[in-house]
Design a protein around this motif. Sequence first.
Motif, PDB file in Angstrom:
ATOM      1  N   ARG A 298     -18.970   2.745  68.275  1.00 46.53           N
ATOM      2  CA  ARG A 298     -19.078   2.395  66.857  1.00 46.53           C
ATOM      3  C   ARG A 298     -18.365   1.055  66.665  1.00 46.53           C
ATOM      4  O   ARG A 298     -17.249   0.886  67.145  1.00 46.53           O
ATOM      5  CB  ARG A 298     -18.414   3.469  65.989  1.00 46.53           C
ATOM      6  N   VAL A 299     -19.060   0.128  65.987  1.00 46.69           N
ATOM      7  CA  VAL A 299     -18.509  -1.216  65.834  1.00 46.69           C
ATOM      8  C   VAL A 299     -18.184  -1.427  64.354  1.00 46.69           C
ATOM      9  O   VAL A 299     -19.037  -1.226  63.494  1.00 46.69           O
ATOM     10  CB  VAL A 299     -19.519  -2.282  66.336  1.00 46.69           C
ATOM     11  N   ASP A 300     -16.938  -1.816  64.077  1.00 47.92           N
ATOM     12  CA  ASP A 300     -16.456  -1.896  62.695  1.00 47.92           C
ATOM     13  C   ASP A 300     -16.220  -3.348  62.261  1.00 47.92           C
ATOM     14  O   ASP A 300     -15.682  -4.152  63.023  1.00 47.92           O
ATOM     15  CB  ASP A 300     -15.140  -1.121  62.553  1.00 47.92           C
ATOM     16  N   PHE A 301     -16.585  -3.615  61.019  1.00 47.45           N
ATOM     17  CA  PHE A 301     -16.488  -4.976  60.464  1.00 47.45           C
ATOM     18  C   PHE A 301     -15.861  -4.939  59.073  1.00 47.45           C
ATOM     19  O   PHE A 301     -15.783  -3.885  58.437  1.00 47.45           O
ATOM     20  CB  PHE A 301     -17.899  -5.566  60.262  1.00 47.45           C
ATOM     21  N   PHE A 302     -15.488  -6.132  58.610  1.00 49.72           N
ATOM     22  CA  PHE A 302     -15.213  -6.339  57.184  1.00 49.72           C
ATOM     23  C   PHE A 302     -16.312  -7.251  56.641  1.00 49.72           C
ATOM     24  O   PHE A 302     -16.805  -8.128  57.367  1.00 49.72           O
ATOM     25  CB  PHE A 302     -13.864  -7.032  56.967  1.00 49.72           C
ATOM     26  N   TYR A 303     -16.650  -7.042  55.382  1.00 47.03           N
ATOM     27  CA  TYR A 303     -17.630  -7.912  54.721  1.00 47.03           C
ATOM     28  C   TYR A 303     -16.982  -8.451  53.450  1.00 47.03           C
ATOM     29  O   TYR A 303     -16.565  -7.683  52.578  1.00 47.03           O
ATOM     30  CB  TYR A 303     -18.905  -7.120  54.385  1.00 47.03           C
ATOM     31  N   THR A 304     -16.874  -9.768  53.359  1.00 52.29           N
ATOM     32  CA  THR A 304     -16.103 -10.357  52.254  1.00 52.29           C
ATOM     33  C   THR A 304     -16.994 -10.691  51.060  1.00 52.29           C
ATOM     34  O   THR A 304     -18.224 -10.781  51.194  1.00 52.29           O
ATOM     35  CB  THR A 304     -15.391 -11.655  52.709  1.00 52.29           C
ATOM     36  N   ALA A 305     -16.343 -10.904  49.922  1.00 50.97           N
ATOM     37  CA  ALA A 305     -17.087 -11.169  48.685  1.00 50.97           C
ATOM     38  C   ALA A 305     -17.938 -12.432  48.805  1.00 50.97           C
ATOM     39  O   ALA A 305     -18.976 -12.559  48.164  1.00 50.97           O
ATOM     40  CB  ALA A 305     -16.108 -11.302  47.516  1.00 50.97           C
ATOM     41  N   ASP A 306     -17.488 -13.390  49.650  1.00 52.15           N
ATOM     42  CA  ASP A 306     -18.286 -14.618  49.802  1.00 52.15           C
ATOM     43  C   ASP A 306     -19.305 -14.508  50.938  1.00 52.15           C
ATOM     44  O   ASP A 306     -19.823 -15.523  51.420  1.00 52.15           O
ATOM     45  CB  ASP A 306     -17.384 -15.856  49.960  1.00 52.15           C
ATOM     46  N   GLY A 307     -19.579 -13.268  51.385  1.00 50.69           N
ATOM     47  CA  GLY A 307     -20.710 -13.054  52.288  1.00 50.69           C
ATOM     48  C   GLY A 307     -20.421 -13.278  53.767  1.00 50.69           C
ATOM     49  O   GLY A 307     -21.337 -13.376  54.572  1.00 50.69           O
ATOM     50  N   ARG A 308     -19.123 -13.322  54.144  1.00 48.68           N
ATOM     51  CA  ARG A 308     -18.819 -13.442  55.584  1.00 48.68           C
ATOM     52  C   ARG A 308     -18.624 -12.056  56.158  1.00 48.68           C
ATOM     53  O   ARG A 308     -18.135 -11.150  55.481  1.00 48.68           O
ATOM     54  CB  ARG A 308     -17.533 -14.246  55.793  1.00 48.68           C
ATOM     55  N   TYR A 309     -19.008 -11.861  57.414  1.00 44.30           N
ATOM     56  CA  TYR A 309     -18.674 -10.595  58.072  1.00 44.30           C
ATOM     57  C   TYR A 309     -17.784 -10.893  59.264  1.00 44.30           C
ATOM     58  O   TYR A 309     -17.951 -11.882  59.964  1.00 44.30           O
ATOM     59  CB  TYR A 309     -19.916  -9.784  58.454  1.00 44.30           C
ATOM     60  N   ILE A 310     -16.788 -10.014  59.429  1.00 43.79           N
ATOM     61  CA  ILE A 310     -15.729 -10.255  60.407  1.00 43.79           C
ATOM     62  C   ILE A 310     -15.556  -8.989  61.238  1.00 43.79           C
ATOM     63  O   ILE A 310     -15.369  -7.900  60.681  1.00 43.79           O
ATOM     64  CB  ILE A 310     -14.421 -10.608  59.655  1.00 43.79           C
TER      65      ILE A 310
END
Length: 351
Positions: A298-310
């Motif tokens: 399972r691969v986990d990310f963050f998605y920011t309000a300005d549309g970046r995924y980390i």
Amino acid sequence: MLNLCCLFGGESTEYDVSLHSVTSVIENADPEQYNLISVGITRDGKWYLYDGDTAAIATDEWWKDAAHIHSAMISPSKGDHCLLVLDEAGYRKIPLDVVWPVMHGAHCEDGTLQGLLELSGIPFVGPDCRSSAICMDKFTTKAVLNNFKIPQAKVEFVTRRELAEEFENVLARVATLGYPVFLKPSSTGSSIGVSKVRTPDALRTAIENAAQFDDVVLVEEFIDGREIEVAVMGNESPVASVCGEIDPGSDFYDYETKYHNDTASYYIPARLPEDAAAAIRKTACEIYRRLGCSGLSRVDFFYTADGRYIFNEINTLPGFTSISMYPKLFMAGGMTYAEVINSLVQLALAK
Ligand SMILES: Nc1ncnc2c1ncn2[C@@H]1O[C@H](COP(=O)(O)OP(=O)(O)O)[C@@H](O)[C@H]1O
Ligand SMILES: [Mg+2]
């Protein structure tokens, strides 16, 4: 009929999670296809064949049932392909076709067990020894993925020696990230040792706490984003599930929120624009391949309000209860839990 050996428990802080994961696997695996052999590993690392009631696994009473536990081990001797069950008269062999470590964390998911299984030559579910070791260690995972320009939070790695001998230097390095920062031991899971530090004066105690669990502590910039998880399955040609989203409903997704409180909300599919979801799923597959994964992760990310995924982290043996994200994400795509089990077993046999 396949002899499928499910390993559960294990000497890790995620022992309890494993009891629930394996109960779901036992209850859902197709009895027409699998002869299940359950092997429990106690919190202090003792291995037993368990042939008692499944209900006693989730309540952690299985190991008290002397009539139904039998000392056992997987033979590392290549070609044996069996569980050795020891009793007073000697030992007997149970042939094994596939092993599934339905376990999480240290000594379960970090390559140690996978090394034994590789020596044994028995096909097993999940990534190999090397990939498991890389993915369990956040320091190593980040270093590998940096080479491939995968977007990640800025980080400073702090060792116990640096903490003791050059704390001023540590303070200066961390200041470049800006506060708050997130601290995490390099190789724990379930948010054990993870904390959010808001001011420099709280840094030393927080790093000391995280350093109890690992020699290397990650100090990361705070990412203000939504938490997105993608389930990936496959060997050479991995496929990604739909994206899932977790809103912890608390300061962050800590141990209490994961297992004890019910503040968290889950969204499947994640509330993402279509193009962002597609990009995240594609990146999840790339990460999986770059880290040499096979079977599942399972691969986990963050998605920011300005549309970046980390990218945040990868779990090679993620939680597997029927309400866990991993199976649920594939179930959202139309598979049943039993079909997820079948696919993972087939991928183990195909390696
Ligand atoms: N850099 C970060 N910025 C914001 N939140 C973070 C960051 N790192 C971790 N977290 C929070 O801490 C939780 C646990 O951290 P994670 O890296 O996933 O470790 P674990 O392996 O213990 O799950 C995450 O789910 C998230 O809520
Ligand atoms: Mg996590």
